[in-house]
Scaffold this active site. Sequence first.
Site, mmCIF file in Angstrom:
data_model
loop_
_atom_site.group_PDB
_atom_site.id
_atom_site.type_symbol
_atom_site.label_atom_id
_atom_site.label_comp_id
_atom_site.label_asym_id
_atom_site.label_seq_id
_atom_site.Cartn_x
_atom_site.Cartn_y
_atom_site.Cartn_z
ATOM 1 C CG HIS A 73 -2.097 -0.886 1.121
ATOM 2 N ND1 HIS A 73 -3.285 -0.635 1.773
ATOM 3 C CD2 HIS A 73 -2.279 -2.027 0.415
ATOM 4 C CE1 HIS A 73 -4.148 -1.593 1.477
ATOM 5 N NE2 HIS A 73 -3.559 -2.455 0.657
ATOM 6 C CE1 TYR A 200 -6.077 3.601 11.212
ATOM 7 C CE2 TYR A 200 -5.469 3.695 8.889
ATOM 8 C CZ TYR A 200 -5.279 3.181 10.157
ATOM 9 O OH TYR A 200 -4.311 2.246 10.379
ATOM 10 N N PRO A 292 -4.471 -0.010 18.773
ATOM 11 C CG PRO A 292 -6.334 -1.280 18.207
ATOM 12 C CD PRO A 292 -5.668 -0.626 19.369
ATOM 13 C CE LYS A 296 3.527 3.461 13.922
ATOM 14 N NZ LYS A 296 4.146 3.285 12.612
ATOM 15 C CE1 TYR A 384 -1.339 3.802 9.729
ATOM 16 C CE2 TYR A 384 -0.346 3.003 7.711
ATOM 17 C CZ TYR A 384 -1.333 2.923 8.664
ATOM 18 O OH TYR A 384 -2.318 1.962 8.549
#
Length: 390
Positions: A73, A200, A292, A296, A384
């Site tokens: 991704h 998200y 979550p 990580k 990220y």
Amino acid sequence: MARTQVGIIGAGPAGLLLSYLLHAEGIDAVVLEARSREYVERRVRAGVCEHPTVELLREIGVGARMDAEGLPHHGFSLRFDGADHRIALTELTGKSIMVYGQQEIVKDLIAAHEAKGHPVEFEVADVELSDVDGERPRVRYRDVDGKPRELQCAVIAGCDGFHGVSRPSAPGLKPIDREYPFAWLGVLARTPPSHEELIYTYHERGFALHSMRSPEVTRLYLQVPQDEKIEEWPDDRIWSELSARLATSDGFSLHEGPILDKSVTPMRSFVAEPMRYGRLFLAGDAAHIVPPTGAKGMNLAVADVRVLSRALVELLRHNRSELAESYSDTCLARVWRAEHFSWSMTSMLHTAPGADDFQRRLQLSQLRYTVSSTAAATSLAENYVGLPFE
């Protein structure tokens, strides 16, 4: 009584990766796991691999199936105000992530151990650690046949998760924690993902996440109350709530399908300091938990054991203790960066019980700033995809 250089408690990603790294350097290790092999290979957990994690798995020769079946991704979406706002990870950082389930990494590592004859003992019971502050710590347990065993070690690595026996065997650790007033209801559904990347979502009804495990299996999450019971969520209610929270002004369509698994997971931040007591070293969830939201948890475990493997090679092969002595401080620097990032993502995207209009407007302001500022988006993207190993 059997002997080994490193006794490893737990056959999750942390324990298996540590064992594999140590064996590659000629250090003997034995992995002990309370669950069955079938259980750990099917235990659904994390699915996002940071760039440094992907590179390490390739480097040590266990990344072939990941590269063949994983989903690279190059960005993800923040969805709010009824629209998607893409964080272009690769464009901003030059790096990407890989969607590849934790259980698949476990399968790959177990297969690699099996191919090289490295010992992993499953279905052990009554594990007890002793003499961890001495030169020869011991592990007592019952093997798969119920026979009492004792393993004498030079070092013990506690990689057995938040509820394992390792951390309680290290007296004097300082727990630093925070519980969040909500939980995640997670479902695994046999249906193609509805979007090519993760979404998200900030919504007044609560957070939602659209993820995936393969081109045929979708992973989805809903924010629910902290004490929510899974029995209160029949499949129809789950799909209805996901559709409501993931809706967009341009008519986003959510693919539905049979739900294969569903569970409610509490949200917490937790760190035990230091991550070492004598000859017992903690790694992964045994030492720290992150919400979550930032993806990580597994990646921190990988970072821990990379540091620990190098420290133990220096200690056990060369009798140099500097890296072992600095292990906790080295890992905690990364742990607290990940804790902050995970907390900030959680705070920005979740609706706290009793939140008023002031708080909601602050969250939307932060989201709008993040997607409109290259500097803010880059900071989010850097964290990220995973900060470089030291």
